[in-house]
Write a protein that holds these residues in place. Structure first.
Motif: not given
Length: 362
Positions: A184-190, A193-196, A230-231, A239-241
């Motif tokens: 499970v990785d922290r995502v603070e910016l999409l 590729v991740t967005r798609l 959410h972005e 928010a953090v993903g």
């Protein structure tokens, strides 16, 4: 109700003993040496590898290593007991092996066929995901040991395609396959590729009937707009993903922690859009995603976690297993379709797993 797979915590120090629906998983002590020897000397439990059946010397060394690991690292292989009777049923847990955590499970013959190893292994992998993210959980399993393969896979581990030869393998023995847990990785910016990938995942979860903000058949444009919202929260630092990824990097789950604007509530977070690839349901991935999300919240200094679920979806039962309790309900607040109104249920838990305590005032 006893919460499943939640580590007991004193202040900020976790005690890595836990309870599942049917088992108590506790740290072993010297009094368990005899039970350990009994399990590891039973030829019925080594039918797939009779040459590694324990001897008095090897059992003693193995048990000493288990106690040493607990003393050094504060976690390790548990004794699995029947919660009701206290009867020991097996050994399960994770220990350091190089750069990984080795998942181990061996239960007495009388406990086989009841899903107990799966229940215990899921707890072990979830706790490791929450508290030791720098070391992925692995299991090394012979393919002809079908029951052990099923247990590894049902605990959330996936086959990596790698195979290894163990030090005690016979010359004509096949290598062991490597199974590994998702991260499970922290995502603070999409990124693009991740967005798609997220758009594809969210759309497929919607169409499979998942309660993630839309009804089945929602257009991709609507989902993309929700991602955009959410972005904006992420860009504002609110928010953090959390991205659940297989060892090969494929995205198979997602959730967001969102901070509300009110500064009086900044010690808490709301959980949104918890989703797991519908083709991978029943593998414990949801529990691993939640474990990782709890870690992300803890890293941000969060104390209180809240989420909302739709009644009738079965989600309340899942979140209860993750340590959440119902704290509020608005009957009929969600209209799924004409004549189909559902309750809006609020659930909460503390990050440290301790009970929620009301203030008691008006």
């Amino acid at each position: 109700m006893v919460l499943a797979s939640v580590a007991r915590v004193t202040a900020e120090t976790p005690t890595f003993e836990t309870e599942t629906t049917r088992l108590r998983l506790r740290r072993p002590t010297e009094v368990d040496r005899g039970f350990h020897a009994t399990v590891h000397s039973d030829p019925r439990l080594f039918a797939h590898a009779p040459h590694v059946l324990g001897t008095p010397a090897s059992n003693a060394a193995f048990f000493d290593a288990i106690l040493d690991h607990w003393s050094t690292h504060g976690f390790g292989y548990w004794v699995a007991e029947n919660r009701e009777t206290g009867m020991p049923l097996g050994w399960v847990g994770v220990q350091r092996r190089g750069e990984h955590l080795n998942l181990y499970y061996r239960f007495v013959t009388e406990a086989h066929g009841r899903g107990l190893a799966r229940e215990a292994a899921r707890a072990a992998v979830a706790l490791a995901t929450e508290w030791a993210p720098e070391h992925r959980v692995q299991a090394l399993v012979k393919d002809h040991n079908a029951a052990s393969v099923r247990t590894a896979e049902s605990a959330g581990l996936v086959r990596t395609g790698e195979q290894v030869v163990l030090s005690d393998d016979q010359p004509d023995e096949p290598p062991s396959s490597v199974f590994e847990a998702p991260s499970v990785d922290r995502v603070e910016l999409l990124d693009a590729v991740t967005r798609l990938d997220l758009l594809d995942l969210w759309t497929r979860v919607n169409d499979a009937g998942g309660a993630v903000g839309f009804l089945p058949g929602a257009p991709a444009e609507s989902v993309a707009a929700a991602i955009g919202t959410h972005e904006e929260q992420m860009a504002a630092g609110n928010a953090v993903g959390g991205a659940l990824r297989l060892p090969d990097g494929r995205l198979v789950g997602w959730a967001w922690w969102v901070r509300t604007p009110n500064p009086l509530l900044h010690h808490g977070r709301w959980l949104y859009r918890v989703m797991v690839d519908p083709d991978r349901q029943g593998r414990g991935f949801g529990r691993l995603l939640m474990a990782g999300m709890h870690r992300l919240a803890r890293e941000d200094g969060v104390e209180l976690l809240q989420l909302g679920v739709r009644s009738g979806s079965g989600a309340s039962r899942f979140y209860a297993q993750c340590g959440y309790v119902e704290v509020g309900r608005i009957p009929g607040a969600i209209r799924v379709a004409a004549g189909d109104d559902r309750d809006d249920v609020t659930m909460a838990r503390r990050v440290d797993g301790r009970p929620l305590r009301p203030h008691g005032g008006d």
